[in-house]
Motif scaffolding. Structure first.
Motif, short mmCIF file in Angstrom:
data_model
loop_
_atom_site.label_atom_id
_atom_site.label_comp_id
_atom_site.label_asym_id
_atom_site.label_seq_id
_atom_site.Cartn_x
_atom_site.Cartn_y
_atom_site.Cartn_z
N LEU A 188 0.83 -1.19 0.00
CA LEU A 188 0.00 0.00 0.00
C LEU A 188 0.87 1.25 0.00
O LEU A 188 2.02 1.22 0.46
CB LEU A 188 -0.94 0.03 1.21
CG LEU A 188 -0.32 0.21 2.61
CD1 LEU A 188 -1.30 0.93 3.52
CD2 LEU A 188 0.01 -1.15 3.22
N ILE A 189 0.32 2.31 -0.54
CA ILE A 189 0.98 3.60 -0.53
C ILE A 189 0.18 4.56 0.34
O ILE A 189 -1.06 4.57 0.28
CB ILE A 189 1.14 4.18 -1.96
CG1 ILE A 189 1.86 5.53 -1.90
CG2 ILE A 189 -0.20 4.28 -2.68
CD1 ILE A 189 2.25 6.07 -3.26
N VAL A 190 0.88 5.33 1.16
CA VAL A 190 0.24 6.35 1.99
C VAL A 190 0.56 7.70 1.36
O VAL A 190 1.71 8.08 1.22
CB VAL A 190 0.77 6.30 3.44
CG1 VAL A 190 0.06 7.35 4.28
CG2 VAL A 190 0.56 4.91 4.03
N CYS A 191 -0.47 8.41 0.94
CA CYS A 191 -0.26 9.66 0.21
C CYS A 191 -1.26 10.70 0.68
O CYS A 191 -2.17 10.42 1.46
CB CYS A 191 -0.37 9.44 -1.29
SG CYS A 191 -1.88 8.59 -1.82
N GLY A 192 -1.09 11.93 0.15
CA GLY A 192 -1.94 13.05 0.55
C GLY A 192 -1.11 14.33 0.59
O GLY A 192 0.09 14.33 0.28
N ILE A 195 4.76 -0.82 3.10
CA ILE A 195 4.16 0.51 3.06
C ILE A 195 5.12 1.47 2.37
O ILE A 195 6.31 1.50 2.67
CB ILE A 195 3.84 1.03 4.47
CG1 ILE A 195 2.85 0.10 5.18
CG2 ILE A 195 3.28 2.44 4.42
CD1 ILE A 195 2.46 0.57 6.56
N ALA A 196 4.58 2.25 1.44
CA ALA A 196 5.36 3.31 0.79
C ALA A 196 4.85 4.65 1.31
O ALA A 196 3.68 4.98 1.13
CB ALA A 196 5.20 3.23 -0.73
N ASP A 197 5.74 5.38 1.97
CA ASP A 197 5.40 6.71 2.48
C ASP A 197 5.75 7.72 1.39
O ASP A 197 6.92 7.97 1.11
CB ASP A 197 6.18 6.99 3.77
CG ASP A 197 5.89 8.38 4.33
OD1 ASP A 197 4.83 8.95 3.99
OD2 ASP A 197 6.72 8.89 5.10
N ALA A 198 4.74 8.31 0.77
CA ALA A 198 4.95 9.20 -0.37
C ALA A 198 5.00 10.66 0.07
O ALA A 198 4.29 11.06 1.00
CB ALA A 198 3.83 9.02 -1.40
N PRO A 199 5.85 11.47 -0.58
CA PRO A 199 5.91 12.90 -0.24
C PRO A 199 4.63 13.62 -0.66
O PRO A 199 3.97 13.23 -1.63
CB PRO A 199 7.13 13.41 -1.03
CG PRO A 199 7.29 12.44 -2.15
CD PRO A 199 6.83 11.12 -1.62
N GLY A 200 4.32 14.69 0.06
CA GLY A 200 3.09 15.43 -0.22
C GLY A 200 3.29 16.69 -1.04
O GLY A 200 2.34 17.19 -1.65
N HIS A 201 4.50 17.25 -1.08
CA HIS A 201 4.75 18.48 -1.82
C HIS A 201 4.52 18.26 -3.32
O HIS A 201 4.85 17.20 -3.87
CB HIS A 201 6.18 18.97 -1.60
CG HIS A 201 6.34 19.77 -0.34
ND1 HIS A 201 6.00 21.10 -0.26
CD2 HIS A 201 6.79 19.42 0.88
CE1 HIS A 201 6.25 21.54 0.97
NE2 HIS A 201 6.73 20.53 1.68
N GLU A 202 4.01 19.29 -4.00
CA GLU A 202 3.77 19.18 -5.43
C GLU A 202 5.04 18.90 -6.20
O GLU A 202 5.04 18.17 -7.19
CB GLU A 202 3.11 20.47 -5.96
CG GLU A 202 1.66 20.63 -5.54
CD GLU A 202 0.97 21.75 -6.30
OE1 GLU A 202 1.53 22.21 -7.32
OE2 GLU A 202 -0.12 22.18 -5.88
N LEU A 246 -10.25 18.44 1.68
CA LEU A 246 -9.61 17.94 0.47
C LEU A 246 -8.90 19.08 -0.25
O LEU A 246 -9.52 20.04 -0.67
CB LEU A 246 -10.63 17.29 -0.47
CG LEU A 246 -11.37 16.07 0.04
CD1 LEU A 246 -12.24 15.48 -1.07
CD2 LEU A 246 -10.39 15.00 0.53
N THR A 247 -7.61 18.97 -0.39
CA THR A 247 -6.83 19.97 -1.13
C THR A 247 -6.62 19.50 -2.56
O THR A 247 -6.92 18.36 -2.92
CB THR A 247 -5.47 20.19 -0.45
OG1 THR A 247 -4.71 18.97 -0.54
CG2 THR A 247 -5.65 20.57 1.01
N ARG A 248 -6.08 20.39 -3.40
CA ARG A 248 -5.79 20.03 -4.78
C ARG A 248 -4.78 18.89 -4.85
O ARG A 248 -4.89 18.00 -5.71
CB ARG A 248 -5.24 21.24 -5.55
CG ARG A 248 -6.28 22.25 -5.95
CD ARG A 248 -5.66 23.38 -6.76
NE ARG A 248 -4.98 22.90 -7.95
CZ ARG A 248 -5.58 22.65 -9.11
NH1 ARG A 248 -6.89 22.84 -9.23
NH2 ARG A 248 -4.89 22.24 -10.16
N ASP A 259 -10.53 20.74 -10.36
CA ASP A 259 -11.64 21.49 -9.76
C ASP A 259 -12.97 21.14 -10.41
O ASP A 259 -13.96 20.89 -9.73
CB ASP A 259 -11.37 22.99 -9.88
CG ASP A 259 -10.15 23.42 -9.07
OD1 ASP A 259 -9.97 22.88 -7.96
OD2 ASP A 259 -9.38 24.26 -9.55
N THR A 260 -13.00 21.13 -11.75
CA THR A 260 -14.25 20.84 -12.45
C THR A 260 -14.46 19.35 -12.68
O THR A 260 -15.53 18.93 -13.08
CB THR A 260 -14.28 21.55 -13.81
OG1 THR A 260 -13.22 21.03 -14.64
CG2 THR A 260 -14.06 23.04 -13.62
#
Length: 546
Positions: free
Chosen positions: A27-31, A108-115, A141-143, A374-375
């Motif tokens: 599993l990957i943990v992201c956000g 578990i894969a801990d993924a970075p959150g920065h764009e 919920l953010t972009r 967004d749309t």
């Protein structure tokens, strides 16, 4: 739940047998950034007793040095191992952690959150069975949260767990949780995802992570770890057609010719009829060779060397496939792309595309469609910017074998490479590998010309040659033709002014002689200067072999 057996009752054979019997969940943990992904993973490892004593001692020391939880343990430091991550309190690279409970094993894969690190997140999602998306109860919920959900769905992850973290910041409010749940379910439905579970948690305090929370007695669902232990992993079809992308032609002696690679799908056995694609040659498997000896059968995931009963022309980039179930061979791919380059993806620009072990030159056709977070709609655009996800059609300079991503992830995914810097600028998946005959011939010729003009990269099928120096005869010929053309206006202007053909011709000839001499020495000097010439490894290797 514990990953460590009692030392006094430890039996190695029994322990290994129990581990083999457990299922594995990737599993990957992201956000979004600062929503608590690393803290949640650290809390899971801690609560599941998957940390050894020396790790706990180190965590206590590091928490006092880098921690943000006062005198309490900062669980994010368990997975944020880079110095820059600890100093900036962010995740930069994907961190993988293994642990197990009595019921299941986990990677578990801990993924970075920065764009700016979205490319790292996409890499971690490419091998996941399930995505755990973390969102802040206060921020919603953010972009970036939506972007991560879009990427994991694009990469074929169809099971989502949404952990609404930091519930303490909203007073453990059920209404706040329900608002985020409704919005996330609506967004997931737009992506075609119906298997979604939402769990309210507080990673710092451990609420609903392993133990049920007294602060949220209104929640009746499972804790996060209980759900991860019991969720059914989507079955991977075992009867996929056989695929072996050739990585290496193995010739240790004149009597042995083997084709080495990692099986990307299906299974193979001696005597099995196969076809080499894209060439179409037919043969059958003679032997399956490994370091430990020949095999009677090999399946997906194994790295093997296959020998064929016939002498066929096959090389790296070709694929050995089951006869009658070959992948489509095409020079035109309908694809979804996650763009990661600083410069935009634009139609008409050439890129290198790598599908399995095959490499070709690709050009994007016009009418790119980008997904609007967004749309929730796809709109037509003329370019993809960094972190955009869009659909486009790629036209290649030669046919390659590729499956649809839904049929086979390994032979249906690709990366795009900048031909100048050799940076990976995009990743994507094949949606429709079938080409329309005759439609892209002119574009393929254009791509071929662009490929041959790339510094240090020969056109496919053309042998690599070393960079050649300008010969003296060629330099003189170029100088005479250049000055002969350039002195024509001098002759005409002089003739108009003087009206004397002889005088005008003398002026033009003297100019040609003078300029040719200067131009010749100019060319000779620049032919000896190495600055600005290609340093491509293939070109240099060809030059050194001469």
């Amino acid at each position: 739940m514990t990953a460590r057996p009692d030392p006094s009752a430890f039996a190695l054979d029994t322990f290994l047998m129990n581990q083999e019997c457990k299922s594995l969940l990737r599993l990957i943990v992201c956000g979004s950034v600062d929503h608590g992904k690393s803290t949640l993973i650290g809390r899971l490892l801690y609560e599941a007793n998957s940390l050894f004593d020396d790790q706990l001692d180190a965590l206590a020391v590091e928490s006092q040095r880098y921690g943000t939880q006062g005198k309490n343990l900062d669980f994010s430091l368990i997975v944020d191992g880079l110095a820059a991550e600890r100093e900036q309190k962010i995740t930069i690279d994907v961190a993988y952690r293994f642990f197990s409970t009595e019921r299941r094993k986990f990677i578990i894969a801990d993924a970075p959150g920065h764009e700016q690190y979205t490319r790292n997140m996409a890499t971690g999602a490419s091998t996941a069975d399930l995505a755990l998306i973390l969102t802040n109860a206060k921020a919603g919920l953010t972009r970036q949260t939506k972007r991560h959900a879009l990427i994991v769905s694009t990469l074929g992850v169809r099971q989502l767990v949404v952990a609404v973290n930091k519930m303490d910041l909203v007073g453990w409010s059920q209404a706040a949780f329900r608002a985020i749940a409704d919005e996330m379910c609506a967004f997931a439905a737009e992506l075609g995802i119906t298997d979604i579970v939402l769990i309210p948690i507080c990673a710092c305090g451990g609420d609903n992570v392993v133990s049920r929370s007294r602060n949220m007695d209104w929640y009746r669902g499972p804790t996060l770890l209980a759900y991860l232990e019991s969720v059914e992993i989507a079955a991977t079809p075992r009867q996929r057609p056989f695929r072996l992308p050739i990585q290496l032609v193995n010739r240790p002696s004149p009597d042995f010719r083997g084709y080495s690679g990692r099986i990307a799908g299906g299974e193979v056995h001696p005597g099995m009829p196969v076809r080499i694609v894209p060439s179409g040659q037919i043969s059958c498997v003679d032997r399956i060779v490994t370091f430990g000896g020949d095999l009677e059968r090999a399946t997906a995931g194994q790295s093997v060397t296959i020998t064929l009963a016939d002498e066929v022309d096959a090389s790296r980039g070709n694929m050995i496939a089951a006869l009658g179930a070959e992948p489509p061979t095409t020079d035109r791919l309908a694809a979804r792309v996650v763009w990661m380059g600083k410069d935009a993806l634009v139609p008409g620009r050439s890129y290198l595309i790598k599908v399995a072990s095959a490499t070709a030159t690709a050009m994007v056709e016009p009418a790119i469609k980008v997904f609007d977070l967004d749309t929730r709609a796809s709109t037509t655009t003329d370019r993809l910017l960094i972190n955009d996800v869009g659909d486009c059609v790629l036209t290649l300079d030669r046919p390659i074998a590729a499956d649809a991503y839904a049929a086979n992830k390994e032979t249906g995914s690709f990366i795009l490479i900048d031909p100048v810097s050799y940076d990976t600028v995009g990743m994507g998946l094949v949606q429709q590998p079938a080409a329309q005959p005759g439609r892209s011939g002119w574009l393929r010729k254009l791509i071929g010309l662009a490929a041959s003009a790339m510094p240090g990269r020969p056109h496919p099928g053309r042998p690599a040659t070393a960079p050649t120096r300008e010969s003296r005869i060629r330099s003189i010929a170029k100088a005479i033709s250049w000055r002969g053309t350039g002195s024509l206006d001098t002759f005409l202007v002089t003739l108009i002014i003087t009206g004397n053909y002889t005088f005008a011709g003398s002026v033009a000839v003297s100019e040609i002689v003078t300029k040719v001499t200067l131009y010749y020495f100019h060319e000779r000097i620049w032919s000896l200067i190495g600055w600005g010439k290609s340093s491509d490894p293939d070109t240099l290797a060809a030059q050194n072999s001469k």
